[in-house]
Enzyme design. Structure first.
Site, PDB file in Angstrom:
ATOM      1  N   HIS A 159      -0.867  -3.008   8.313  1.00  0.00           N
ATOM      2  CA  HIS A 159      -1.243  -2.283   7.077  1.00  0.00           C
ATOM      3  C   HIS A 159      -0.446  -2.935   5.952  1.00  0.00           C
ATOM      4  O   HIS A 159       0.749  -2.711   5.816  1.00  0.00           O
ATOM      5  CB  HIS A 159      -0.861  -0.818   7.298  1.00  0.00           C
ATOM      6  CG  HIS A 159      -1.003   0.111   6.148  1.00  0.00           C
ATOM      7  ND1 HIS A 159      -1.939   1.130   6.113  1.00  0.00           N
ATOM      8  CD2 HIS A 159      -0.305   0.248   4.994  1.00  0.00           C
ATOM      9  CE1 HIS A 159      -1.810   1.821   5.003  1.00  0.00           C
ATOM     10  NE2 HIS A 159      -0.816   1.315   4.298  1.00  0.00           N
TER      11      HIS A 159
ATOM     12  N   HIS B 238       0.224  -3.894   1.939  1.00  0.00           N
ATOM     13  CA  HIS B 238      -0.001  -3.695   0.505  1.00  0.00           C
ATOM     14  C   HIS B 238       0.064  -5.076  -0.150  1.00  0.00           C
ATOM     15  O   HIS B 238       0.704  -5.992   0.367  1.00  0.00           O
ATOM     16  CB  HIS B 238       1.017  -2.693  -0.055  1.00  0.00           C
ATOM     17  CG  HIS B 238       0.685  -1.285   0.353  1.00  0.00           C
ATOM     18  ND1 HIS B 238       0.055  -0.392  -0.487  1.00  0.00           N
ATOM     19  CD2 HIS B 238       0.841  -0.632   1.535  1.00  0.00           C
ATOM     20  CE1 HIS B 238      -0.150   0.747   0.148  1.00  0.00           C
ATOM     21  NE2 HIS B 238       0.324   0.635   1.388  1.00  0.00           N
TER      22      HIS B 238
ATOM     23  N   CYS C 125       2.052   4.369  -1.975  1.00  0.00           N
ATOM     24  CA  CYS C 125       2.733   5.604  -1.590  1.00  0.00           C
ATOM     25  C   CYS C 125       3.474   6.165  -2.804  1.00  0.00           C
ATOM     26  O   CYS C 125       4.275   5.464  -3.415  1.00  0.00           O
ATOM     27  CB  CYS C 125       3.707   5.315  -0.450  1.00  0.00           C
ATOM     28  SG  CYS C 125       4.723   6.739  -0.024  1.00  0.00           S
TER      29      CYS C 125
ATOM     30  N   ARG D 249      -7.539   8.017   1.627  1.00  0.00           N
ATOM     31  CA  ARG D 249      -6.189   8.587   1.789  1.00  0.00           C
ATOM     32  C   ARG D 249      -5.155   7.789   0.980  1.00  0.00           C
ATOM     33  O   ARG D 249      -4.642   8.278  -0.030  1.00  0.00           O
ATOM     34  CB  ARG D 249      -5.823   8.633   3.283  1.00  0.00           C
ATOM     35  CG  ARG D 249      -4.646   9.537   3.614  1.00  0.00           C
ATOM     36  CD  ARG D 249      -3.296   8.890   3.401  1.00  0.00           C
ATOM     37  NE  ARG D 249      -3.114   7.672   4.191  1.00  0.00           N
ATOM     38  CZ  ARG D 249      -2.149   6.796   3.940  1.00  0.00           C
ATOM     39  NH1 ARG D 249      -1.279   6.989   2.946  1.00  0.00           N
ATOM     40  NH2 ARG D 249      -2.047   5.685   4.661  1.00  0.00           N
ATOM     41  N   ASP D 250      -4.868   6.556   1.367  1.00  0.00           N
ATOM     42  CA  ASP D 250      -3.837   5.771   0.670  1.00  0.00           C
ATOM     43  C   ASP D 250      -4.270   5.508  -0.778  1.00  0.00           C
ATOM     44  O   ASP D 250      -3.467   5.540  -1.714  1.00  0.00           O
ATOM     45  CB  ASP D 250      -3.626   4.428   1.402  1.00  0.00           C
ATOM     46  CG  ASP D 250      -2.227   3.869   1.229  1.00  0.00           C
ATOM     47  OD1 ASP D 250      -1.620   4.087   0.178  1.00  0.00           O
ATOM     48  OD2 ASP D 250      -1.743   3.176   2.157  1.00  0.00           O
TER      49      ASP D 250
ATOM     50  N   ASN E  20      -3.317  -1.471  -1.628  1.00  0.00           N
ATOM     51  CA  ASN E  20      -3.426  -2.116  -0.312  1.00  0.00           C
ATOM     52  C   ASN E  20      -4.180  -3.441  -0.434  1.00  0.00           C
ATOM     53  O   ASN E  20      -4.903  -3.676  -1.399  1.00  0.00           O
ATOM     54  CB  ASN E  20      -4.214  -1.209   0.640  1.00  0.00           C
ATOM     55  CG  ASN E  20      -3.467   0.046   1.003  1.00  0.00           C
ATOM     56  OD1 ASN E  20      -3.233   0.903   0.159  1.00  0.00           O
ATOM     57  ND2 ASN E  20      -3.075   0.147   2.256  1.00  0.00           N
TER      58      ASN E  20
HETATM   59  P1  HMG Z   1       9.502  20.042   3.234  1.00  0.00           P
HETATM   60  O1  HMG Z   1       9.541  20.710   1.908  1.00  0.00           O
HETATM   61  O2  HMG Z   1      10.752  19.466   3.786  1.00  0.00           O
HETATM   62  O3  HMG Z   1       8.822  20.975   4.338  1.00  0.00           O
HETATM   63  O4  HMG Z   1       8.376  18.919   3.185  1.00  0.00           O
HETATM   64  P2  HMG Z   1       9.239  22.325   4.982  1.00  0.00           P
HETATM   65  O5  HMG Z   1       8.953  22.197   6.450  1.00  0.00           O
HETATM   66  O6  HMG Z   1      10.596  22.752   4.537  1.00  0.00           O
HETATM   67  O7  HMG Z   1       8.173  23.294   4.315  1.00  0.00           O
HETATM   68  C1  HMG Z   1       8.110  23.512   2.932  1.00  0.00           C
HETATM   69  C2  HMG Z   1       6.756  24.098   2.576  1.00  0.00           C
HETATM   70  O8  HMG Z   1       5.714  23.139   2.854  1.00  0.00           O
HETATM   71  C3  HMG Z   1       6.403  25.335   3.402  1.00  0.00           C
HETATM   72  O9  HMG Z   1       5.546  26.134   2.596  1.00  0.00           O
HETATM   73  C4  HMG Z   1       5.602  24.759   4.534  1.00  0.00           C
HETATM   74  O10 HMG Z   1       4.735  25.673   5.120  1.00  0.00           O
HETATM   75  C5  HMG Z   1       4.816  23.677   3.809  1.00  0.00           C
HETATM   76  P3  HMG Z   1       6.132  27.370   1.722  1.00  0.00           P
HETATM   77  O11 HMG Z   1       6.807  28.260   2.726  1.00  0.00           O
HETATM   78  O12 HMG Z   1       7.079  26.778   0.717  1.00  0.00           O
HETATM   79  O13 HMG Z   1       4.897  27.948   1.105  1.00  0.00           O
HETATM   80  N1  HMG Z   1       4.371  22.596   4.678  1.00  0.00           N
HETATM   81  C6  HMG Z   1       3.108  22.132   4.708  1.00  0.00           C
HETATM   82  N2  HMG Z   1       2.017  22.475   4.009  1.00  0.00           N
HETATM   83  C7  HMG Z   1       0.887  21.790   4.281  1.00  0.00           C
HETATM   84  N3  HMG Z   1       0.804  20.804   5.182  1.00  0.00           N
HETATM   85  C8  HMG Z   1       1.874  20.426   5.892  1.00  0.00           C
HETATM   86  C9  HMG Z   1       3.092  21.104   5.654  1.00  0.00           C
HETATM   87  N4  HMG Z   1       4.329  21.000   6.182  1.00  0.00           N
HETATM   88  C10 HMG Z   1       5.103  21.910   5.581  1.00  0.00           C
HETATM   89  N5  HMG Z   1       1.782  19.433   6.790  1.00  0.00           N
HETATM   90  C11 HMG Z   1       6.712  17.532   4.188  1.00  0.00           C
HETATM   91  C12 HMG Z   1       8.099  18.094   4.301  1.00  0.00           C
HETATM   92  C13 HMG Z   1       6.552  16.485   5.268  1.00  0.00           C
HETATM   93  C14 HMG Z   1       5.690  18.636   4.411  1.00  0.00           C
HETATM   94  C15 HMG Z   1       6.530  16.941   2.756  1.00  0.00           C
HETATM   95  O14 HMG Z   1       7.611  16.102   2.452  1.00  0.00           O
HETATM   96  C16 HMG Z   1       5.245  16.173   2.606  1.00  0.00           C
HETATM   97  O15 HMG Z   1       4.165  16.727   2.704  1.00  0.00           O
HETATM   98  N6  HMG Z   1       5.315  14.884   2.330  1.00  0.00           N
HETATM   99  C17 HMG Z   1       4.126  14.093   2.096  1.00  0.00           C
HETATM  100  C18 HMG Z   1       4.441  12.678   2.217  1.00  0.00           C
HETATM  101  C19 HMG Z   1       3.216  11.836   1.925  1.00  0.00           C
HETATM  102  O16 HMG Z   1       2.091  12.288   1.911  1.00  0.00           O
HETATM  103  N7  HMG Z   1       3.484  10.549   1.660  1.00  0.00           N
HETATM  104  C20 HMG Z   1       2.424   9.603   1.426  1.00  0.00           C
HETATM  105  C21 HMG Z   1       1.783   9.207   2.706  1.00  0.00           C
HETATM  106  S1  HMG Z   1       2.772   8.050   3.628  1.00  0.00           S
HETATM  107  C22 HMG Z   1       2.274   6.485   3.000  1.00  0.00           C
HETATM  108  O17 HMG Z   1       1.559   6.399   2.029  1.00  0.00           O
HETATM  109  C23 HMG Z   1       2.681   5.250   3.745  1.00  0.00           C
HETATM  110  C24 HMG Z   1       1.554   4.672   4.576  1.00  0.00           C
HETATM  111  O18 HMG Z   1       0.431   4.333   3.781  1.00  0.00           O
HETATM  112  C25 HMG Z   1       2.028   3.422   5.321  1.00  0.00           C
HETATM  113  C26 HMG Z   1       2.690   2.413   4.401  1.00  0.00           C
HETATM  114  O19 HMG Z   1       2.034   1.903   3.465  1.00  0.00           O
HETATM  115  O20 HMG Z   1       3.841   2.134   4.678  1.00  0.00           O
HETATM  116  C27 HMG Z   1       1.074   5.668   5.651  1.00  0.00           C
HETATM  117 MG    MG Z   2       0.161   2.513   2.676  1.00  0.00          MG
END
Ligand code: HMG
Ligand code: MG
Length: 309
Positions: free
Chosen positions: A205, A207, A238, A12-13, A247
């Site tokens: 967690h 990095h 991210c 994932r990450d 990480n």
């Molecule tokens: P948005 O555009 O604000 O969402 O995105 P929305 O609710 O307005 O919906 C827009 C469209 O997305 C719609 O589809 C929804 O159905 C769809 P459309 O009508 O345009 O066809 N949608 C989805 N589709 C699939 N799966 C879903 C989903 N939700 C809505 N779950 C949203 C908001 C949260 C979806 C978007 O910003 C997003 O997906 N962000 C991803 C963020 C991400 O993956 N970041 C990396 C992971 S976090 C990380 O790495 C940190 C971590 O490792 C810890 C650390 O190191 O600190 C965990």
């Molecule tokens: Mg991370």
């Protein structure tokens, strides 16, 4: 022997931010190699918007295939909202992780929500996941420093962690998203968090941007934490946090822990096999700080075994 539990988050990450398109077959093979090495828990994917993170678009297919191939492996999937939970549950995920950041700007950039909305959505998602019988993790991201707002005070980290506990999170994962923490502050923050929540509820967690990932893990360990995220080969980052490097490498964490008398259940030679596989898929050299020594050491071991046979 004291034991630590490692969740490898590389599928994932590690793969969410790669320029190369990794096939579902290769993701499954990476998870398989981690399981063969004895990794007890793997975060396999995320159910996020495929527009935001195209690399995770095959999440449902991957979860179904991992469940079929490795039914006893503990796996989780990151979900940012109820839609993600619904998709994860339909695919057969048994554990989910919500992601809440400790600053307004990081929530906006990562999941397009302000801090209040991100907190409320994370709470609702945790409550619904529990109702569905899933295990849950809750990330508290940018728990030390935010790429947009700088140093993060301890107060929101404590407050948001307590909110995630109250919403029923089985584990709260304190995350150093951009690898800016240092062991002194990890020690003091984790002591405060342990006092508030108890060590068993917490994971960390890290990095490894500044090369302090292993030292930070040690500081958390000394504060009582026994659950750690890491990523094989040190891949990770991210896409919405500028400056986030990979990480803490799983092999570095295992080496540090085992040499310090903590059992991990993980075979380092098996991890090297997973690193080699990830290298072949991503087409570049990978590995944590210890990789050169580990490779020399296990090559010599293999030679010794061949000679003895
Ligand atoms: P948005 O555009 O604000 O969402 O995105 P929305 O609710 O307005 O919906 C827009 C469209 O997305 C719609 O589809 C929804 O159905 C769809 P459309 O009508 O345009 O066809 N949608 C989805 N589709 C699939 N799966 C879903 C989903 N939700 C809505 N779950 C949203 C908001 C949260 C979806 C978007 O910003 C997003 O997906 N962000 C991803 C963020 C991400 O993956 N970041 C990396 C992971 S976090 C990380 O790495 C940190 C971590 O490792 C810890 C650390 O190191 O600190 C965990
Ligand atoms: Mg991370």
């Amino acid at each position: 022997m004291d034991r630590i539990v490692i969740t490898d988050v590389s599928p994932r990450d590690g793969l969410q931010n790669q320029a190369v398109n990794v096939s579902t077959d290769d993701k499954l093979e990476l998870v398989r190699r981690l399981a063969t090495a004895g990794v007890p828990s793997v975060e396999v994917t995320s159910f996020v918007s495929p527009k935001a993170v195209p690399q995770m678009a095959d999440a449902a297919d991957l979860v179904q295939r991992v469940n079929a191939a490795l039914p006893t492996l503990q796996t989780s999937a990151l979900v940012p909202n109820l839609k993600g939970l619904e998709r994860a549950h339909a695919a057969g995920a048994r554990e989910i992780a919500v992601v809440l950041s400790a600053t307004r700007t990081m929530n906006e950039r990562n999941i397009n929500m302000d801090l209040d909305e991100a907190t409320a959505v994370s709470e609702r998602t945790l409550l619904e996941a529990r109702r569905l019988g899933l295990r849950t993790r809750a990330y508290v991201a940018v728990a030390f420093e935010c790429p947009f707002e700088g140093k993060v005070p301890l107060e929101p980290v404590l407050r948001l962690s307590a909110r995630m506990r109250d919403a029923g999170a089985d584990r709260i994962v304190i995350a150093d998203t951009i690898g800016a923490a240092a062991p002194g502050e990890v020690k003091t923050r984790m002591h405060e968090l342990v006092a508030l929540l108890g060590a068993d509820l917490l994971a960390v967690h890290f990095h490894d941007t500044r090369g302090l990932g292993a030292a930070n893990a040690w500081a958390a360990l000394e504060a009582g934490v026994r659950h750690f995220d890491a990523s094989v080969g040190g891949i990770g980052g991210c896409p919405f946090a500028p400056g986030a490097a990979g990480n803490l490498a799983t092999e570095d964490l295992v080496l540090m822990a085992e040499r310090s008398g903590f059992a991990t259940g993980i075979d380092l030679a098996g991890l090297l096999d997973a690193v080699a596989f990830a290298e072949s898929v991503l087409g570049r050299q990978l590995g944590g700080r210890s990789i050169a020594w580990l490779r020399r050491h296990y090559a010599k071991e293999a030679e010794r075994k061949r000679e003895a046979a």
